[in-house]
Design an enzyme around this catalytic site. Structure first.
Site, mmCIF file in Angstrom:
data_model
loop_
_atom_site.group_PDB
_atom_site.id
_atom_site.type_symbol
_atom_site.label_atom_id
_atom_site.label_comp_id
_atom_site.label_asym_id
_atom_site.label_seq_id
_atom_site.Cartn_x
_atom_site.Cartn_y
_atom_site.Cartn_z
ATOM 1 N N ILE A 1 49.809 -10.297 29.025
ATOM 2 C CA ILE A 1 50.234 -11.498 28.528
ATOM 3 C C ILE A 1 51.718 -11.774 28.662
ATOM 4 O O ILE A 1 52.641 -10.663 28.267
ATOM 5 C CB ILE A 1 49.854 -11.567 26.795
ATOM 6 C CG1 ILE A 1 48.415 -11.445 26.676
ATOM 7 C CG2 ILE A 1 50.333 -12.780 26.118
ATOM 8 C CD1 ILE A 1 47.588 -12.716 27.152
ATOM 9 N N LYS A 2 52.222 -12.913 28.983
ATOM 10 C CA LYS A 2 53.870 -12.817 29.224
ATOM 11 C C LYS A 2 54.440 -13.309 27.840
ATOM 12 O O LYS A 2 54.103 -14.140 27.474
ATOM 13 C CB LYS A 2 53.948 -13.937 30.136
ATOM 14 C CG LYS A 2 53.654 -13.332 31.824
ATOM 15 C CD LYS A 2 53.954 -14.527 32.771
ATOM 16 C CE LYS A 2 55.350 -14.469 33.408
ATOM 17 N NZ LYS A 2 55.338 -15.417 34.419
ATOM 18 N N ILE A 3 55.530 -12.415 27.551
ATOM 19 C CA ILE A 3 56.459 -12.684 26.454
ATOM 20 C C ILE A 3 57.628 -12.594 26.921
ATOM 21 O O ILE A 3 58.099 -11.485 27.650
ATOM 22 C CB ILE A 3 55.982 -11.385 25.193
ATOM 23 C CG1 ILE A 3 54.488 -11.561 24.703
ATOM 24 C CG2 ILE A 3 56.965 -11.685 24.182
ATOM 25 C CD1 ILE A 3 54.068 -10.401 24.122
ATOM 26 N N SER B 1 51.898 -16.146 36.588
ATOM 27 C CA SER B 1 51.685 -17.784 36.403
ATOM 28 C C SER B 1 52.545 -18.107 35.342
ATOM 29 O O SER B 1 53.098 -17.212 34.550
ATOM 30 C CB SER B 1 50.190 -18.174 35.922
ATOM 31 O OG SER B 1 50.013 -17.761 34.599
ATOM 32 N N LEU C 1 49.428 -14.323 32.073
ATOM 33 C CA LEU C 1 49.264 -15.481 31.471
ATOM 34 C C LEU C 1 50.259 -15.632 30.236
ATOM 35 O O LEU C 1 50.519 -14.752 29.413
ATOM 36 C CB LEU C 1 47.954 -15.769 30.732
ATOM 37 C CG LEU C 1 47.691 -17.203 29.888
ATOM 38 C CD1 LEU C 1 47.870 -18.325 30.623
ATOM 39 C CD2 LEU C 1 46.368 -17.179 29.127
#
Length: 367
Positions: free
Chosen positions: A140-142, A44, A109
């Site tokens: 977790i998108k970084i 997403s 996310l």
């Protein structure tokens, strides 16, 4: 005839869907994609959530409820997003718990794009989101910006699964693999287990060609249109095999570490002259992920051809990048520009998303 999308998995590549909203979960369509197309994860981003929240009334009640708790617009967004991500993660739990546990079944996310150049802010929000979602099969998108590298390393060292996003250049990609491995080494040194951690490095494709292709005609290299991104991806895969086949990683592998898989992102064709399944077909290969928007998935289901092509034409990939250099096209400068613009492209829908939440909040308060 066998499902064409599902056939891709036979070659060791996982297809993830680059889309999420409540309708796709409520209607059973997401479960159908898992069962029939073999979709094995979801990614997403702010633009996807902006579209989902502003184009339907599915979120109105939750916005109303969270607004009454005096939440900020950003807190309301993450309240909505965390709820959706948890639901999707639960749908993908059976995939996550297959025979090789943790090979797939992940839902991603993203931290706020406003934090793309803020190391400490990214680390803090990654911790908060990881705790709030509370699911083993979430990433977790970084962003893989320079300030993001230390955040990636810290998150991995703390046992947070990370989807590294916004990667365009080969040097930066290699730096990301180092951040991942360094994070695992730090975690191991602290006496913590590393066998449950997963990460992907999202290498963006079609945007490279969108920026490079207009320059090719000027340099008499028009025959390379639509080929530069794929050549870069093949060279990235060479780096992947070298790094994760190294003695350094072998020591971590003995303790259960998994390689950080390459994920092909931005795989929809932006140029109508390029076939709509090209970026998927050309890069099917083992130990990789491809995240596709719905229209690309449907196009591949209709007429895609699943073959192991990732390591074909490696010499040609090297030659293409060499031709750019001798032709005076600086790919490193282009990929840095794409990263800078990419941050802006994520910020705009994010700001639009917060404005949409604010507008809906006020409209609901007036009712």
């Amino acid at each position: 005839m066998a499902n064409r999308v599902k056939q891709i998995h036979n070659f060791g590549q996982s297809i993830w869907l680059d889309f999420i909203d409540r309708k796709i979960m409520d209607s059973g369509e997401l479960q159908k994609l898992i069962d029939e197309d073999g979709v094995r994860g979801i990614t997403s981003n702010p633009a996807i959530f902006e579209k989902a929240i502003s184009s339907s009334s599915d979120y109105d009640e939750d916005i109303k409820k969270l607004a009454k708790e005096d939440k900020t617009d950003e807190e309301i967004f993450y309240g909505l997003a965390v709820s959706d991500i948890q639901r999707a993660a639960d749908l993908f739990k059976p995939v996550y718990e297959e025979e090789i546990r943790g090979a797939d079944g992940y839902v991603s996310l993203e931290v706020s794009p406003h934090l793309a150049l803020d190391t400490e802010g990214t680390i803090n929000q990654a911790r908060e989101l990881w705790k709030a979602v509370d699911r083993d099969n979430v990433m977790i998108k970084i962003p893989g910006t320079e300030p993001g590298l230390a955040a990636i390393q810290t998150a991995i060292s703390e046992g947070i699964n990370v989807n590294v996003t916004l990667l365009f250049g080969l040097d930066r990609y290699e730096a990301v693999t180092d951040a991942y491995i360094s994070g695992l080494e730090a975690r191991l040194a602290a006496g913590q287990p590393i066998d449950g951690i997963a990460s992907v490095a999202s290498f963006f494709l079609s945007r490279i060609d969108v920026m490079v292709d207009p320059l090719l005609d000027e340099k008499g290299l028009g025959d390379l249109k639509g080929e530069v991104a794929i050549a870069s991806a093949r060279k990235a895969y060479e780096i992947y095999k070298r790094v994760f086949g190294s003695e350094r990683f072998a020591k971590l592998k003995e303790k259960g570490a998994k390689p950080q898989r390459l994920l092909w992102a931005s795989t929809s064709s932006k140029n109508p002259a390029i076939p709509d399944t090209k970026y998927v077909e050309e890069l099917i290969g083992p130990e990789t992920v491809d995240t596709v928007p719905m229209e690309t998935l449907e196009a591949f289901r209709d007429h895609g051809v699943a073959e192991n092509r990732l390591e074909t034409n490696l010499d040609q990939a090297t030659a293409i990048l060499e031709k750019l250099k001798t032709g005076g096209i600086d790919l490193d400068a282009i990929t840095q520009k794409l990263e800078d613009e990419g941050i802006d492209k994520f910020n705009k829908p994010y700001d639009k998303l917060l404005a949409a939440i604010n507008a809906q909040k006020k409209a609901l308060e007036a009712v």
